[in-house]
Scaffold this motif. Structure first.
Motif, PDB file in Angstrom:
ATOM      1  N   LEU A 258       0.965  -0.977  -0.051  1.00  0.00           N
ATOM      2  CA  LEU A 258      -0.052  -0.082   0.184  1.00  0.00           C
ATOM      3  C   LEU A 258       0.742   1.433   0.143  1.00  0.00           C
ATOM      4  O   LEU A 258       0.430   2.092  -0.781  1.00  0.00           O
ATOM      5  CB  LEU A 258      -1.028  -0.093   1.070  1.00  0.00           C
ATOM      6  N   SER A 259       1.863   1.111   0.747  1.00  0.00           N
ATOM      7  CA  SER A 259       3.024   2.262   0.571  1.00  0.00           C
ATOM      8  C   SER A 259       3.543   2.519  -0.611  1.00  0.00           C
ATOM      9  O   SER A 259       3.734   3.824  -1.148  1.00  0.00           O
ATOM     10  CB  SER A 259       3.995   2.035   1.814  1.00  0.00           C
ATOM     11  N   ALA A 260       3.691   1.408  -1.274  1.00  0.00           N
ATOM     12  CA  ALA A 260       4.584   1.628  -2.410  1.00  0.00           C
ATOM     13  C   ALA A 260       3.541   2.324  -3.731  1.00  0.00           C
ATOM     14  O   ALA A 260       3.907   3.046  -4.461  1.00  0.00           O
ATOM     15  CB  ALA A 260       4.931   0.122  -3.146  1.00  0.00           C
ATOM     16  N   CYS A 261       2.167   1.755  -3.417  1.00  0.00           N
ATOM     17  CA  CYS A 261       1.110   2.151  -4.403  1.00  0.00           C
ATOM     18  C   CYS A 261       0.948   3.844  -4.113  1.00  0.00           C
ATOM     19  O   CYS A 261       0.910   4.552  -4.910  1.00  0.00           O
ATOM     20  CB  CYS A 261      -0.353   1.568  -4.113  1.00  0.00           C
ATOM     21  N   ALA A 262       0.985   4.129  -2.842  1.00  0.00           N
ATOM     22  CA  ALA A 262       0.782   5.617  -2.643  1.00  0.00           C
ATOM     23  C   ALA A 262       1.905   6.477  -3.111  1.00  0.00           C
ATOM     24  O   ALA A 262       1.755   7.431  -3.466  1.00  0.00           O
ATOM     25  CB  ALA A 262       0.719   5.769  -0.838  1.00  0.00           C
ATOM     26  N   LYS A 263       3.205   5.926  -2.895  1.00  0.00           N
ATOM     27  CA  LYS A 263       4.318   6.764  -3.436  1.00  0.00           C
ATOM     28  C   LYS A 263       4.413   6.743  -4.690  1.00  0.00           C
ATOM     29  O   LYS A 263       4.715   7.802  -5.418  1.00  0.00           O
ATOM     30  CB  LYS A 263       5.648   5.960  -2.960  1.00  0.00           C
ATOM     31  N   LEU A 264       3.862   5.794  -5.561  1.00  0.00           N
ATOM     32  CA  LEU A 264       3.846   5.958  -7.025  1.00  0.00           C
ATOM     33  C   LEU A 264       2.416   6.473  -7.544  1.00  0.00           C
ATOM     34  O   LEU A 264       2.342   6.775  -8.778  1.00  0.00           O
ATOM     35  CB  LEU A 264       3.611   4.394  -7.703  1.00  0.00           C
ATOM     36  N   GLY A 265       1.638   6.904  -6.697  1.00  0.00           N
ATOM     37  CA  GLY A 265       0.179   7.194  -7.252  1.00  0.00           C
ATOM     38  C   GLY A 265      -0.679   6.444  -7.849  1.00  0.00           C
ATOM     39  O   GLY A 265      -1.219   6.788  -8.752  1.00  0.00           O
ATOM     40  N   ASP A 266      -0.329   5.185  -7.685  1.00  0.00           N
ATOM     41  CA  ASP A 266      -1.206   3.872  -8.247  1.00  0.00           C
ATOM     42  C   ASP A 266      -2.307   3.727  -7.424  1.00  0.00           C
ATOM     43  O   ASP A 266      -2.563   2.668  -6.812  1.00  0.00           O
ATOM     44  CB  ASP A 266      -0.031   2.589  -8.536  1.00  0.00           C
ATOM     45  N   LEU A 267      -3.410   4.460  -7.705  1.00  0.00           N
ATOM     46  CA  LEU A 267      -4.364   4.313  -7.141  1.00  0.00           C
ATOM     47  C   LEU A 267      -5.395   2.980  -7.460  1.00  0.00           C
ATOM     48  O   LEU A 267      -5.874   2.393  -6.496  1.00  0.00           O
ATOM     49  CB  LEU A 267      -5.450   5.311  -7.318  1.00  0.00           C
ATOM     50  N   GLU A 268      -5.525   2.716  -8.593  1.00  0.00           N
ATOM     51  CA  GLU A 268      -5.987   1.445  -9.227  1.00  0.00           C
ATOM     52  C   GLU A 268      -5.453   0.234  -8.442  1.00  0.00           C
ATOM     53  O   GLU A 268      -6.292  -0.481  -8.286  1.00  0.00           O
ATOM     54  CB  GLU A 268      -5.915   1.355 -10.610  1.00  0.00           C
ATOM     55  N   GLN A 269      -4.049   0.159  -8.509  1.00  0.00           N
ATOM     56  CA  GLN A 269      -3.516  -1.130  -7.641  1.00  0.00           C
ATOM     57  C   GLN A 269      -3.876  -0.943  -6.342  1.00  0.00           C
ATOM     58  O   GLN A 269      -4.139  -1.861  -5.930  1.00  0.00           O
ATOM     59  CB  GLN A 269      -2.012  -1.023  -7.972  1.00  0.00           C
ATOM     60  N   GLY A 270      -3.780   0.127  -5.737  1.00  0.00           N
ATOM     61  CA  GLY A 270      -4.250   0.251  -4.400  1.00  0.00           C
ATOM     62  C   GLY A 270      -5.619  -0.218  -4.226  1.00  0.00           C
ATOM     63  O   GLY A 270      -5.762  -0.631  -3.085  1.00  0.00           O
ATOM     64  N   ARG A 271      -6.713   0.091  -4.794  1.00  0.00           N
ATOM     65  CA  ARG A 271      -8.041  -0.230  -4.808  1.00  0.00           C
ATOM     66  C   ARG A 271      -8.049  -1.580  -4.800  1.00  0.00           C
ATOM     67  O   ARG A 271      -9.003  -2.209  -4.229  1.00  0.00           O
ATOM     68  CB  ARG A 271      -8.883   0.598  -5.819  1.00  0.00           C
ATOM     69  N   GLU A 272      -7.382  -2.306  -5.734  1.00  0.00           N
ATOM     70  CA  GLU A 272      -7.279  -3.757  -5.704  1.00  0.00           C
ATOM     71  C   GLU A 272      -6.769  -4.495  -4.402  1.00  0.00           C
ATOM     72  O   GLU A 272      -7.516  -5.352  -3.957  1.00  0.00           O
ATOM     73  CB  GLU A 272      -6.447  -4.234  -6.949  1.00  0.00           C
ATOM     74  N   ILE A 273      -5.714  -4.032  -3.784  1.00  0.00           N
ATOM     75  CA  ILE A 273      -5.449  -4.287  -2.608  1.00  0.00           C
ATOM     76  C   ILE A 273      -6.473  -4.203  -1.458  1.00  0.00           C
ATOM     77  O   ILE A 273      -6.701  -5.236  -0.777  1.00  0.00           O
ATOM     78  CB  ILE A 273      -4.044  -3.586  -2.254  1.00  0.00           C
ATOM     79  N   HIS A 274      -7.165  -2.983  -1.525  1.00  0.00           N
ATOM     80  CA  HIS A 274      -7.990  -2.845  -0.650  1.00  0.00           C
ATOM     81  C   HIS A 274      -8.995  -3.677  -0.733  1.00  0.00           C
ATOM     82  O   HIS A 274      -9.810  -4.414   0.302  1.00  0.00           O
ATOM     83  CB  HIS A 274      -8.624  -1.339  -0.726  1.00  0.00           C
ATOM     84  N   ASN A 275      -9.765  -3.952  -1.769  1.00  0.00           N
ATOM     85  CA  ASN A 275     -10.803  -4.868  -2.193  1.00  0.00           C
ATOM     86  C   ASN A 275     -10.239  -6.386  -1.620  1.00  0.00           C
ATOM     87  O   ASN A 275     -11.161  -7.002  -1.100  1.00  0.00           O
ATOM     88  CB  ASN A 275     -11.098  -4.933  -3.802  1.00  0.00           C
ATOM     89  N   TYR A 276      -8.847  -6.845  -2.044  1.00  0.00           N
ATOM     90  CA  TYR A 276      -8.553  -7.889  -1.384  1.00  0.00           C
ATOM     91  C   TYR A 276      -8.848  -8.148   0.114  1.00  0.00           C
ATOM     92  O   TYR A 276      -9.243  -9.124   0.551  1.00  0.00           O
ATOM     93  CB  TYR A 276      -6.935  -7.902  -1.847  1.00  0.00           C
ATOM     94  N   ILE A 277      -8.320  -6.970   0.914  1.00  0.00           N
ATOM     95  CA  ILE A 277      -8.527  -7.113   2.351  1.00  0.00           C
ATOM     96  C   ILE A 277      -9.920  -7.320   2.646  1.00  0.00           C
ATOM     97  O   ILE A 277     -10.190  -7.989   3.495  1.00  0.00           O
ATOM     98  CB  ILE A 277      -7.849  -5.765   2.891  1.00  0.00           C
ATOM     99  N   LEU A 278     -10.731  -6.479   2.014  1.00  0.00           N
ATOM    100  CA  LEU A 278     -12.379  -6.562   2.319  1.00  0.00           C
ATOM    101  C   LEU A 278     -12.729  -8.174   1.817  1.00  0.00           C
ATOM    102  O   LEU A 278     -13.415  -8.751   2.854  1.00  0.00           O
ATOM    103  CB  LEU A 278     -12.932  -5.585   1.475  1.00  0.00           C
ATOM    104  N   GLN A 279     -12.423  -8.627   0.930  1.00  0.00           N
ATOM    105  CA  GLN A 279     -12.770  -9.952   0.436  1.00  0.00           C
ATOM    106  C   GLN A 279     -12.293 -11.085   1.458  1.00  0.00           C
ATOM    107  O   GLN A 279     -12.954 -11.879   1.599  1.00  0.00           O
ATOM    108  CB  GLN A 279     -12.381 -10.473  -0.896  1.00  0.00           C
ATOM    109  N   LYS A 280     -11.241 -10.883   1.711  1.00  0.00           N
ATOM    110  CA  LYS A 280     -10.515 -11.850   2.738  1.00  0.00           C
ATOM    111  C   LYS A 280     -10.831 -11.593   4.275  1.00  0.00           C
ATOM    112  O   LYS A 280     -10.528 -12.315   5.080  1.00  0.00           O
ATOM    113  CB  LYS A 280      -8.961 -12.022   2.546  1.00  0.00           C
TER     114      LYS A 280
END
Length: 331
Positions: A258-280
């Motif tokens: 998540l920190s890597a996504c924030a640093k790159l500004g990669d919101l799309e990838q960050g959302r996918e990880i957030h969804n993974y957290i919710l799904q699991k």
């Protein structure tokens, strides 16, 4: 050894002790009934072992009262065995007294009590806490001399202390010339190499592993993210999700990516990880919460960041700072 009913009762009582006060009460019972004397090494050693267990379970890191009590119990053992010495050393290390542990190890050798596979890991850990590479090297020599290097726990203890003391050449040599390595051995080396900034060697070791656990993945992903190799961290995280090892990312890996996504500004990838957290249905602790707030706040999604922030009771100072930084930039 045949034990009396009173001795059996005392040993059962020690097994159920949840506090040091209860240990003291059991100890007092042993004294008043007359079963505790310097020759009763077995019962006294069990009292000492209970003190060590409680110190670890209660995460007691410094207490002169507990340490002095343990020493008094140890000093009353007429003929302490290697088990008694090992247990006392464990207590000293748990209670932030590594110098005392080394002194006790020296005393043990002086009175010709043979160290065993449990003794050396305690002594090695103490040398690491003291940042004493010469003591660590001396212990390593003794371990080779007495053949204890074949024990995986002893091997990993030496690897860990060499990595901690930034003696990676010694750690690498030891690692290379031992055939009985396990996943902990690899993780220890990868962690040491990552902290030294040698990501090429760390990744090479990681790629050689036939078995990887969540620590293996999390250590390298966290290292990549910390050193701003953000795309590498994201790519490795994706590999973890699609790996055949059956390993799920732990919170270290999730926070780091998540920190890597924030640093790159990669919101799309960050959302996918957030969804993974919710799904699991992964529990969002204060660190993971901070990672999510940081991602959305830095990406300009202030409303989402605030909603996540307000939905949790796990907030800490870093969570507040992540939100405030986002508000300052995009508010």
């Amino acid at each position: 050894m045949i034990m009396s009913m009173t001795e059996q009762f005392l040993l059962r009582s020690l097994k159920h002790c949840k506090t040091f006060s209860q240990v003291h009460q059991a100890h007092a019972h042993g004294i008043t009934t007359g079963i505790l004397n310097p020759r009763n090494c077995f019962v006294l050693s069990n009292i000492l072992s209970t003190v060590a267990h409680l110190s670890a379970a209660m995460n007691v890191t410094a207490s002169s009262g507990v340490l002095n009590y343990a020493l008094s119990v140890f000093d009353h053992i007429e003929s302490p065995t290697s088990f008694s010495y090992n247990t006392m050393m464990r207590v000293q290390i748990l209670l932030s007294s590594p110098a005392s542990a080394i002194c006790l190890f020296t005393q043990m050798r002086r009175v010709s009590i043979p160290p065993d596979f449990h003794t050396y890991p305690f002594a090695i850990k103490a040398s690491g806490l003291l940042h004493a590479p010469l003591i660590a090297a001396t212990l390593h020599s003794e371990i080779l001399k007495f053949g204890f290097i074949s024990d995986i726990y002893v091997l990993n203890s030496i690897l860990h202390v060499y990595a901690k003391l930034n003696r990676l050449s010694d750690a690498s040599s030891l690692f290379a010339y031992n055939d009985h390595k396990d996943v902990v051995s690899y993780n220890t080396m990868i962690d040491g190499l990552v902290k030294a900034g040698d990501f090429e060697q760390a990744r090479a070791l990681f790629d050689k592993m036939t078995i990887r656990d969540e620590v293996s993945w999390g250590t390298l992903i966290a290292g990549y993210a910390h050193m701003n190799y953000c795309q590498e961290a994201i790519d490795l995280f994706k590999s973890l999700l699609h790996s055949s090892y059956g390993t799920s990312p732990d919170n270290v890996a999730l926070v780091s990516v998540l920190s890597a996504c924030a640093k790159l500004g990669d919101l799309e990838q960050g959302r996918e990880i957030h969804n993974y957290i919710l799904q699991k249905k992964i529990r969002v602790d204060s660190f993971l919460l901070t990672g999510l707030v940081d991602l959305y706040a830095k990406s300009g999604c202030i409303e989402i960041a605030i909603n996540i922030f307000e939905s949790s009771s796990e907030k800490n100072l870093f969570t507040w700072n992540a939100l405030l930084v986002g508000l300052a930039i995009h508010g």
